[in-house]
Design a protein around this motif. Structure first.
Motif, PDB file in Angstrom:
ATOM      1  N   VAL A   1       0.871  -1.172   0.000  1.00 18.42           N
ATOM      2  CA  VAL A   1       0.000   0.000   0.000  1.00 18.42           C
ATOM      3  C   VAL A   1       0.910   1.225   0.000  1.00 18.42           C
ATOM      4  N   PHE A   2       0.675   2.147  -0.921  1.00 15.52           N
ATOM      5  CA  PHE A   2       1.520   3.332  -1.066  1.00 15.52           C
ATOM      6  C   PHE A   2       0.991   4.493  -0.246  1.00 15.52           C
ATOM      7  N   GLY A   3       1.889   5.413   0.103  1.00 14.69           N
ATOM      8  CA  GLY A   3       1.496   6.602   0.838  1.00 14.69           C
ATOM      9  C   GLY A   3       2.402   7.777   0.506  1.00 14.69           C
ATOM     10  N   LYS A   4       1.944   8.977   0.869  1.00 18.00           N
ATOM     11  CA  LYS A   4       2.695  10.214   0.633  1.00 18.00           C
ATOM     12  C   LYS A   4       3.058  10.843   1.962  1.00 18.00           C
ATOM     13  N   GLY A   5       4.145  11.617   1.938  1.00 13.35           N
ATOM     14  CA  GLY A   5       4.583  12.300   3.150  1.00 13.35           C
ATOM     15  C   GLY A   5       5.655  11.505   3.870  1.00 13.35           C
ATOM     16  N   PRO A   6       5.837  11.814   5.161  1.00 13.49           N
ATOM     17  CA  PRO A   6       6.864  11.096   5.927  1.00 13.49           C
ATOM     18  C   PRO A   6       6.527   9.607   6.063  1.00 13.49           C
ATOM     19  N   THR A   7       7.560   8.788   6.029  1.00 15.81           N
ATOM     20  CA  THR A   7       7.384   7.347   6.172  1.00 15.81           C
ATOM     21  C   THR A   7       6.941   7.032   7.596  1.00 15.81           C
ATOM     22  N   PRO A   8       5.863   6.272   7.765  1.00 15.87           N
ATOM     23  CA  PRO A   8       5.415   5.910   9.118  1.00 15.87           C
ATOM     24  C   PRO A   8       6.480   5.106   9.865  1.00 15.87           C
ATOM     25  N   ARG A   9       6.489   5.242  11.160  1.00 15.55           N
ATOM     26  CA  ARG A   9       7.428   4.473  12.002  1.00 15.55           C
ATOM     27  C   ARG A   9       6.819   3.097  12.247  1.00 15.55           C
ATOM     28  N   ASP A  10       6.920   2.281  11.261  1.00 20.67           N
ATOM     29  CA  ASP A  10       6.316   0.956  11.292  1.00 20.67           C
ATOM     30  C   ASP A  10       7.338  -0.028  10.738  1.00 20.67           C
ATOM     31  N   ARG A  11       7.362  -1.210  11.301  1.00 19.94           N
ATOM     32  CA  ARG A  11       8.328  -2.231  10.890  1.00 19.94           C
ATOM     33  C   ARG A  11       8.166  -2.622   9.429  1.00 19.94           C
ATOM     34  N   ASP A  12       6.958  -2.556   8.890  1.00 25.49           N
ATOM     35  CA  ASP A  12       6.691  -2.963   7.522  1.00 25.49           C
ATOM     36  C   ASP A  12       6.530  -1.790   6.564  1.00 25.49           C
ATOM     37  N   ALA A  13       6.940  -0.585   6.978  1.00 25.69           N
ATOM     38  CA  ALA A  13       6.866   0.594   6.116  1.00 25.69           C
ATOM     39  C   ALA A  13       8.269   0.954   5.636  1.00 25.69           C
ATOM     40  N   TYR A  14       8.378   1.299   4.352  1.00 23.79           N
ATOM     41  CA  TYR A  14       9.677   1.563   3.726  1.00 23.79           C
ATOM     42  C   TYR A  14       9.642   2.863   2.949  1.00 23.79           C
ATOM     43  N   ASP A  15      10.735   3.617   3.031  1.00 26.39           N
ATOM     44  CA  ASP A  15      10.933   4.811   2.226  1.00 26.39           C
ATOM     45  C   ASP A  15      11.339   4.349   0.828  1.00 26.39           C
ATOM     46  N   ALA A  16      10.544   4.681  -0.176  1.00 20.29           N
ATOM     47  CA  ALA A  16      10.784   4.180  -1.532  1.00 20.29           C
ATOM     48  C   ALA A  16      12.133   4.641  -2.089  1.00 20.29           C
ATOM     49  N   ARG A  17      12.491   5.906  -1.845  1.00 20.64           N
ATOM     50  CA  ARG A  17      13.778   6.410  -2.361  1.00 20.64           C
ATOM     51  C   ARG A  17      14.964   5.691  -1.721  1.00 20.64           C
ATOM     52  N   GLU A  18      14.851   5.400  -0.429  1.00 24.25           N
ATOM     53  CA  GLU A  18      15.935   4.693   0.265  1.00 24.25           C
ATOM     54  C   GLU A  18      16.101   3.265  -0.258  1.00 24.25           C
TER      55      GLU A  18
END
Length: 169
Positions: free
Chosen positions: A140-157
């Motif tokens: 699931v995609f999102g905009k803004g700051p990356t949530p502090r969640d174990r399964d959330a990833y910054d796409a650029r990183e």
């Protein structure tokens, strides 16, 4: 010694053939068949995809997982999103080595007054490169700051670390 040379030659030939038969795992789109090496994606709805990466025999499970993450990151950036979260993940393996096998056979024959008996012993080893892994992730995609969640990833990183590092795996 006469038997050892052909046996060694046969074993080396088997290793060479096994090495030739394996499909290298490279980061690319699947060519068409479902078991081809590469990634595929399916858009479930706006901002939600199922991404699958099918590895070749012998590829490390971690490499396959990284390539699935990389494809998810590329899709997020392409669609204008900053991050993605893994909502579901599954890994499948096929082609496990079943280990060495041994067989014993025997037979007899009669020829007039003569008879004979033979006993055979055979072994086989799976010389294949190992199992093939496939990882499928629903993201699931999102905009803004990356949530502090174990399964959330910054796409650029992910693109920066996994994408540019894939030549070293």
């Amino acid at each position: 010694m006469k038997i050892a040379k052909p046996l060694i030659a046969a074993a080396l030939s088997g290793l060479v053939l096994a090495a030739c038969a394996s499909t290298p795992t490279v980061y690319r789109a699947q060519a068409g068949a479902p078991n081809d090496v590469g990634y595929s994606e399916y858009r479930l709805e706006a901002g939600r995809y199922r991404v699958t990466f099918q590895g070749g025999p012998g590829a490390k499970e971690a490499q396959i997982a990284d390539y699935a993450l990389l494809r998810a990151a590329e899709l997020a950036l392409r669609d204008g999103y900053d991050w993605f979260r893994i909502a579901d993940r599954s890994t499948a393996a096929s082609g496990y080595d079943r280990g060495p096998r041994m067989s014993v056979g025997g037979g007899s024959a009669s020829f007039g007054r003569r008879s004979s008996f033979g006993l055979g012993l055979g072994t086989s080893f799976d010389l294949g490169p190992g199992p093939s892994f496939a990882q499928s992730i629903e993201v699931v995609f999102g905009k803004g700051p990356t949530p502090r969640d174990r399964d959330a990833y910054d796409a650029r990183e992910i693109v920066k670390t996994v994408g540019y590092g894939r030549g070293r795996t």
